[in-house]
Write a protein that holds these residues in place. Structure first.
Motif, PDB file in Angstrom:
ATOM      1  N   GLU A 197       0.861  -1.173   0.000  1.00 38.99           N
ATOM      2  CA  GLU A 197       0.000   0.000   0.000  1.00 38.99           C
ATOM      3  C   GLU A 197       0.904   1.232   0.000  1.00 38.99           C
ATOM      4  O   GLU A 197       1.880   1.288   0.759  1.00 38.99           O
ATOM      5  CB  GLU A 197      -0.922   0.009   1.215  1.00 38.99           C
ATOM      6  N   VAL A 198       0.580   2.178  -0.867  1.00 37.94           N
ATOM      7  CA  VAL A 198       1.470   3.322  -1.089  1.00 37.94           C
ATOM      8  C   VAL A 198       0.718   4.632  -0.922  1.00 37.94           C
ATOM      9  O   VAL A 198      -0.405   4.792  -1.421  1.00 37.94           O
ATOM     10  CB  VAL A 198       2.081   3.252  -2.511  1.00 37.94           C
ATOM     11  N   GLU A 199       1.344   5.553  -0.224  1.00 41.88           N
ATOM     12  CA  GLU A 199       0.812   6.910  -0.079  1.00 41.88           C
ATOM     13  C   GLU A 199       1.950   7.894  -0.259  1.00 41.88           C
ATOM     14  O   GLU A 199       2.985   7.786   0.408  1.00 41.88           O
ATOM     15  CB  GLU A 199       0.154   7.093   1.292  1.00 41.88           C
ATOM     16  N   ASN A 200       1.780   8.844  -1.182  1.00 43.51           N
ATOM     17  CA  ASN A 200       2.828   9.820  -1.482  1.00 43.51           C
ATOM     18  C   ASN A 200       4.151   9.142  -1.810  1.00 43.51           C
ATOM     19  O   ASN A 200       5.220   9.582  -1.372  1.00 43.51           O
ATOM     20  CB  ASN A 200       3.003  10.797  -0.308  1.00 43.51           C
ATOM     21  N   ASN A 201       4.053   8.018  -2.533  1.00 45.35           N
ATOM     22  CA  ASN A 201       5.208   7.246  -3.003  1.00 45.35           C
ATOM     23  C   ASN A 201       6.015   6.623  -1.861  1.00 45.35           C
ATOM     24  O   ASN A 201       7.194   6.286  -2.024  1.00 45.35           O
ATOM     25  CB  ASN A 201       6.124   8.095  -3.876  1.00 45.35           C
ATOM     26  N   VAL A 202       5.368   6.447  -0.709  1.00 46.62           N
ATOM     27  CA  VAL A 202       5.989   5.791   0.434  1.00 46.62           C
ATOM     28  C   VAL A 202       5.123   4.594   0.823  1.00 46.62           C
ATOM     29  O   VAL A 202       3.896   4.684   0.852  1.00 46.62           O
ATOM     30  CB  VAL A 202       6.132   6.753   1.634  1.00 46.62           C
ATOM     31  N   ILE A 203       5.758   3.473   1.129  1.00 42.46           N
ATOM     32  CA  ILE A 203       5.022   2.261   1.486  1.00 42.46           C
ATOM     33  C   ILE A 203       4.494   2.376   2.909  1.00 42.46           C
ATOM     34  O   ILE A 203       5.249   2.562   3.860  1.00 42.46           O
ATOM     35  CB  ILE A 203       5.927   1.022   1.358  1.00 42.46           C
ATOM     36  N   SER A 204       3.159   2.275   3.043  1.00 40.09           N
ATOM     37  CA  SER A 204       2.529   2.363   4.364  1.00 40.09           C
ATOM     38  C   SER A 204       2.171   0.984   4.917  1.00 40.09           C
ATOM     39  O   SER A 204       1.964   0.843   6.131  1.00 40.09           O
ATOM     40  CB  SER A 204       1.270   3.227   4.285  1.00 40.09           C
ATOM     41  N   ALA A 205       2.078  -0.019   4.054  1.00 42.86           N
ATOM     42  CA  ALA A 205       1.798  -1.388   4.492  1.00 42.86           C
ATOM     43  C   ALA A 205       2.367  -2.342   3.450  1.00 42.86           C
ATOM     44  O   ALA A 205       2.395  -2.018   2.257  1.00 42.86           O
ATOM     45  CB  ALA A 205       0.302  -1.618   4.675  1.00 42.86           C
ATOM     46  N   ALA A 206       2.815  -3.513   3.899  1.00 38.41           N
ATOM     47  CA  ALA A 206       3.413  -4.470   2.969  1.00 38.41           C
ATOM     48  C   ALA A 206       3.120  -5.893   3.424  1.00 38.41           C
ATOM     49  O   ALA A 206       3.116  -6.190   4.618  1.00 38.41           O
ATOM     50  CB  ALA A 206       4.928  -4.260   2.886  1.00 38.41           C
ATOM     51  N   SER A 207       2.852  -6.740   2.437  1.00 40.20           N
ATOM     52  CA  SER A 207       2.681  -8.176   2.697  1.00 40.20           C
ATOM     53  C   SER A 207       3.490  -8.934   1.657  1.00 40.20           C
ATOM     54  O   SER A 207       3.362  -8.674   0.455  1.00 40.20           O
ATOM     55  CB  SER A 207       1.213  -8.589   2.595  1.00 40.20           C
ATOM     56  N   VAL A 208       4.312  -9.864   2.119  1.00 42.18           N
ATOM     57  CA  VAL A 208       5.120 -10.689   1.221  1.00 42.18           C
ATOM     58  C   VAL A 208       4.903 -12.142   1.622  1.00 42.18           C
ATOM     59  O   VAL A 208       5.156 -12.516   2.774  1.00 42.18           O
ATOM     60  CB  VAL A 208       6.620 -10.336   1.307  1.00 42.18           C
ATOM     61  N   ALA A 209       4.430 -12.963   0.688  1.00 38.69           N
ATOM     62  CA  ALA A 209       4.147 -14.367   0.988  1.00 38.69           C
ATOM     63  C   ALA A 209       4.902 -15.271   0.024  1.00 38.69           C
ATOM     64  O   ALA A 209       5.033 -14.957  -1.162  1.00 38.69           O
ATOM     65  CB  ALA A 209       2.651 -14.639   0.902  1.00 38.69           C
ATOM     66  N   VAL A 210       5.374 -16.392   0.546  1.00 39.09           N
ATOM     67  CA  VAL A 210       6.133 -17.367  -0.251  1.00 39.09           C
ATOM     68  C   VAL A 210       5.434 -18.718  -0.172  1.00 39.09           C
ATOM     69  O   VAL A 210       5.061 -19.172   0.914  1.00 39.09           O
ATOM     70  CB  VAL A 210       7.578 -17.498   0.266  1.00 39.09           C
ATOM     71  N   GLY A 211       5.259 -19.362  -1.330  1.00 37.22           N
ATOM     72  CA  GLY A 211       4.642 -20.676  -1.377  1.00 37.22           C
ATOM     73  C   GLY A 211       5.574 -21.721  -1.952  1.00 37.22           C
ATOM     74  O   GLY A 211       6.585 -21.396  -2.581  1.00 37.22           O
ATOM     75  N   ALA A 212       5.242 -22.993  -1.717  1.00 28.87           N
ATOM     76  CA  ALA A 212       6.007 -24.155  -2.194  1.00 28.87           C
ATOM     77  C   ALA A 212       7.374 -24.256  -1.533  1.00 28.87           C
ATOM     78  O   ALA A 212       8.229 -25.014  -1.994  1.00 28.87           O
ATOM     79  CB  ALA A 212       6.151 -24.146  -3.717  1.00 28.87           C
ATOM     80  N   CYS A 213       7.593 -23.511  -0.471  1.00 32.01           N
ATOM     81  CA  CYS A 213       8.864 -23.562   0.257  1.00 32.01           C
ATOM     82  C   CYS A 213       8.672 -23.947   1.716  1.00 32.01           C
ATOM     83  O   CYS A 213       9.586 -23.797   2.528  1.00 32.01           O
ATOM     84  CB  CYS A 213       9.579 -22.215   0.161  1.00 32.01           C
ATOM     85  N   SER A 214       7.488 -24.408   2.050  1.00 30.71           N
ATOM     86  CA  SER A 214       7.144 -24.907   3.372  1.00 30.71           C
ATOM     87  C   SER A 214       5.876 -25.729   3.214  1.00 30.71           C
ATOM     88  O   SER A 214       5.212 -25.673   2.170  1.00 30.71           O
ATOM     89  CB  SER A 214       6.890 -23.765   4.364  1.00 30.71           C
ATOM     90  N   ALA A 215       5.504 -26.462   4.234  1.00 32.74           N
ATOM     91  CA  ALA A 215       4.265 -27.235   4.177  1.00 32.74           C
ATOM     92  C   ALA A 215       3.059 -26.326   3.995  1.00 32.74           C
ATOM     93  O   ALA A 215       2.056 -26.712   3.387  1.00 32.74           O
ATOM     94  CB  ALA A 215       4.108 -28.073   5.443  1.00 32.74           C
ATOM     95  N   VAL A 216       3.173 -25.106   4.497  1.00 33.62           N
ATOM     96  CA  VAL A 216       2.129 -24.093   4.356  1.00 33.62           C
ATOM     97  C   VAL A 216       2.785 -22.810   3.886  1.00 33.62           C
ATOM     98  O   VAL A 216       3.869 -22.452   4.368  1.00 33.62           O
ATOM     99  CB  VAL A 216       1.415 -23.849   5.701  1.00 33.62           C
ATOM    100  N   ALA A 217       2.174 -22.115   2.931  1.00 37.46           N
ATOM    101  CA  ALA A 217       2.710 -20.830   2.473  1.00 37.46           C
ATOM    102  C   ALA A 217       2.857 -19.882   3.666  1.00 37.46           C
ATOM    103  O   ALA A 217       2.029 -19.891   4.581  1.00 37.46           O
ATOM    104  CB  ALA A 217       1.798 -20.222   1.422  1.00 37.46           C
ATOM    105  N   GLN A 218       3.902 -19.072   3.639  1.00 40.58           N
ATOM    106  CA  GLN A 218       4.186 -18.206   4.777  1.00 40.58           C
ATOM    107  C   GLN A 218       4.448 -16.775   4.346  1.00 40.58           C
ATOM    108  O   GLN A 218       5.010 -16.522   3.283  1.00 40.58           O
ATOM    109  CB  GLN A 218       5.424 -18.712   5.532  1.00 40.58           C
TER     110      GLN A 218
END
Length: 282
Positions: A197-218
């Motif tokens: 999520e971006v406001e005034n070209n600055v990130i205010s919130a971020a989510s990064v998820a990785v799959g197939a690298c654990s029993a459950v995506a994280q």
């Protein structure tokens, strides 16, 4: 049985549960039938595809409701904001068009494969899973819904009725990248989804998820914290460190070694951040 209403389906599930004869819940069937090739299908099946109220995407003031039997083709064709770009990309990676026409969003989650393409994007979107039973309804975060390889929190008598996606507070952008042995029709070696999520070209919130690298995506909480407050530009990729991936537990299998998966995940995250910022002209 092929009910035409959710209430009818839940009543059938409740009665079957009392008789210790819980049926197999069928939505698209794209995972159900392949594992039964060569033998007669003698399972007691509860087919949800006749319940029209379970299919479709609706928007409210709080967010979006994706009905359980909404297909991937439905989602690809829907008019949705950039928040859904990652999920739409994942939808295009789920089999061929014939599979996308039949396979459902909830079915992909309930199958709970570590390599389920939809899980990282929905996890990054902070999606919740709506679970219905006769006389009861609850929702849980997707991160809590899948508990392991082919395991979920669903109890006898329950089924997934919808996926709930909250509206972001700021302008949101997303991306999904997948690595496989070929470009299409392949099980993932590693995959990542990023939502910022971006406001005034600055990130205010971020989510990064990785799959197939654990029993459950994280999700990667330490990397997410590192991104918040940063300028939304190509320098973001330089914030990615190997330590951010320590929570993953990739396995060795026929597709790749665990070490390769971990390295691939790091490269994919860097690439995703770079591509996302370039797409926005930053």
């Amino acid at each position: 049985m092929r009910p035409t209403s959710l209430a009818e389906a839940l009543d059938h599930l409740s009665a079957a549960n009392q008789n210790a004869a819980v049926p197999v819940i069928l939505a698209g069937g794209t995972d159900f039938y392949p594992v039964r090739v060569g033998r007669a299908v003698d399972d007691d099946i509860l087919d949800l595809t006749g319940i029209t109220d379970l299919r479709g995407i609706s928007e409210t003031a709080e967010g979006w409701r994706i009905g359980a039997t909404t297909t991937w083709s439905d989602l690809i064709a829907a008019d949705l904001p950039p928040l859904f770009d990652a999920l739409r990309s994942a939808a295009r990676a789920i089999g061929g068009v014939q599979i996308q026409n039949a396979a459902t969003v909830a079915g992909n989650l309930c199958n709970a494969s570590p390599a389920a393409d939809s899980v990282p994007p929905l996890l990054a979107m902070r999606a919740r899973v709506e679970i219905s039973a006769a006389g009861n309804r609850r929702d849980v975060g997707l991160g809590d819904f899948i508990t392991g390889n082919r395991r979920t929190v669903l109890k006898p008598g329950e089924l997934v009725s919808a996926i709930l996606v909250p509206k972001p507070k700021k302008d949101a952008h997303s991306i999904f990248l997948k690595l496989g042995a070929r470009e299409y029709l392949v099980i993932s070696i590693a995959m990542v989804a990023v939502v910022v999520e971006v406001e005034n070209n600055v990130i205010s919130a971020a989510s990064v998820a990785v799959g197939a690298c654990s029993a459950v995506a994280q999700r990667l909480p330490y990397l997410e914290a590192e991104l918040i407050g940063r300028r939304f530009n190509v320098a973001l990729a330089n914030r990615v460190e190997r330590s951010h991936f320590e929570g993953l537990s990739p396995i060795d299998d026929i597709r790749a070694s665990g070490a390769y998966r971990r390295e691939a995940a790091e490269i994919l995250v860097r690439r995703a951040l770079t591509t996302l910022t370039k797409q926005k002209g930053n």
